[in-house]
Design an enzyme around this catalytic site. Sequence first.
Site, short mmCIF file in Angstrom:
data_model
loop_
_atom_site.label_atom_id
_atom_site.label_comp_id
_atom_site.label_asym_id
_atom_site.label_seq_id
_atom_site.Cartn_x
_atom_site.Cartn_y
_atom_site.Cartn_z
N SER A 12 0.86 -1.90 -0.04
CA SER A 12 0.36 0.00 -0.51
C SER A 12 1.21 1.61 0.36
CB SER A 12 -0.56 -0.17 1.11
OG SER A 12 -1.29 1.17 1.28
N HIS A 37 -1.53 -1.34 -4.50
CA HIS A 37 -2.53 -1.04 -3.80
C HIS A 37 -2.37 0.55 -3.56
CE1 HIS A 37 -5.76 -2.29 -1.44
NE2 HIS A 37 -5.75 -1.30 -0.23
N ASP A 39 -4.73 3.61 -1.82
CA ASP A 39 -6.13 3.94 -0.61
C ASP A 39 -6.31 5.55 -0.81
OD1 ASP A 39 -6.05 1.37 0.83
OD2 ASP A 39 -4.13 2.25 1.55
N MET A 41 -9.30 7.79 0.07
CA MET A 41 -9.77 8.08 1.33
C MET A 41 -10.66 9.09 0.31
SD MET A 41 -7.76 6.81 4.39
CE MET A 41 -6.19 5.33 4.21
N HIS A 70 -7.88 0.92 -3.30
CA HIS A 70 -9.35 0.71 -2.79
C HIS A 70 -10.32 1.83 -2.28
CE1 HIS A 70 -9.34 -0.47 2.11
NE2 HIS A 70 -10.22 -0.61 1.10
N MET A 72 -12.12 4.23 -0.41
CA MET A 72 -12.53 4.56 1.00
C MET A 72 -13.51 5.48 1.21
SD MET A 72 -9.78 3.13 3.28
CE MET A 72 -8.50 2.88 1.68
N MET A 141 -10.91 -6.03 5.41
CA MET A 141 -10.27 -5.50 6.81
C MET A 141 -10.16 -5.89 7.52
SD MET A 141 -9.92 -2.79 4.47
CE MET A 141 -9.06 -1.96 5.68
N ASP A 176 -6.51 -6.75 4.30
CA ASP A 176 -5.98 -5.43 4.20
C ASP A 176 -6.17 -4.75 5.27
OD1 ASP A 176 -5.15 -2.58 3.45
OD2 ASP A 176 -6.74 -2.24 2.62
#
Length: 227
Positions: A12, A37, A39, A41, A70, A72, A141, A176
């Site tokens: 990540s 990966h 992330d 957010m 990913h 979020m 998660m 994750d």
Amino acid sequence: MPFDRSIKIAPSILSADFADFGREIRAIEDQGADWVHVDVMDGHFVPNLTFGPPAVKAFRRHVTTVMDVHLMIAPVDPYIDAYADAGADILTAHVEAGPHSHRTLQAIRAAGMKAGIALNPGTPAEAVAHLLDLADLVCVMTVNPGFGGQKFIDMTAKVRTLREMIGDREVHIEIDGGVDPGTAPMLAKAGADALVAGSAVFKGGSVDKPDVYGRNIKAIREAAEAA
Ligand code: DX5
Ligand code: ZN
């Protein structure tokens, strides 16, 4: 992207140097990462803010493996085309992000990406029971999403349940949060095949000391494969 059941390590870049993403991505790939990966957010679905489609599109120029994005964020649907345009190979949305995950997964596939569905630690496996025919990946998660470096929450029972529910469908189980050589074996044994790791990969290394990334990736992979 042919379906591959072997263990995949997905560092990540949340734990990378945010001022040097290009070199960080090239370093982890040179050192054996299978997927990268990313992330995303939004400061709303999770209490932290990272980057959006233009940044992800810039990362893409450096990724030669698989860009695993990913999300979020909530809502998801208005941004699906932007992440397709940014070059995501896999786009994962949270099942908790809205009431229409079924539609979201259909839209992700329709936009030409692999579709992932993520579950927070408090969400039972059954929440995705009716989504498995539309999913290419289920992300379990093992921390509450929002930050790297948190303490691992044991979700091996959920992983086992999901592996059984998935049966012979071509659906990856990704883990994750808090993955390291100590937690990887029980996860692989329970049926996970994609392991995201932030701090455990980047710890002790840098773009000038990339061999540390390589050793960290290898340690997680070997622990998982030995399980
Ligand atoms: C957490 C993110 C993770 C995170 C994992 O919200 O989704 O991908 O970077 O970091 P570690 O491996 O440090 O727990
Ligand atoms: Zn993540």
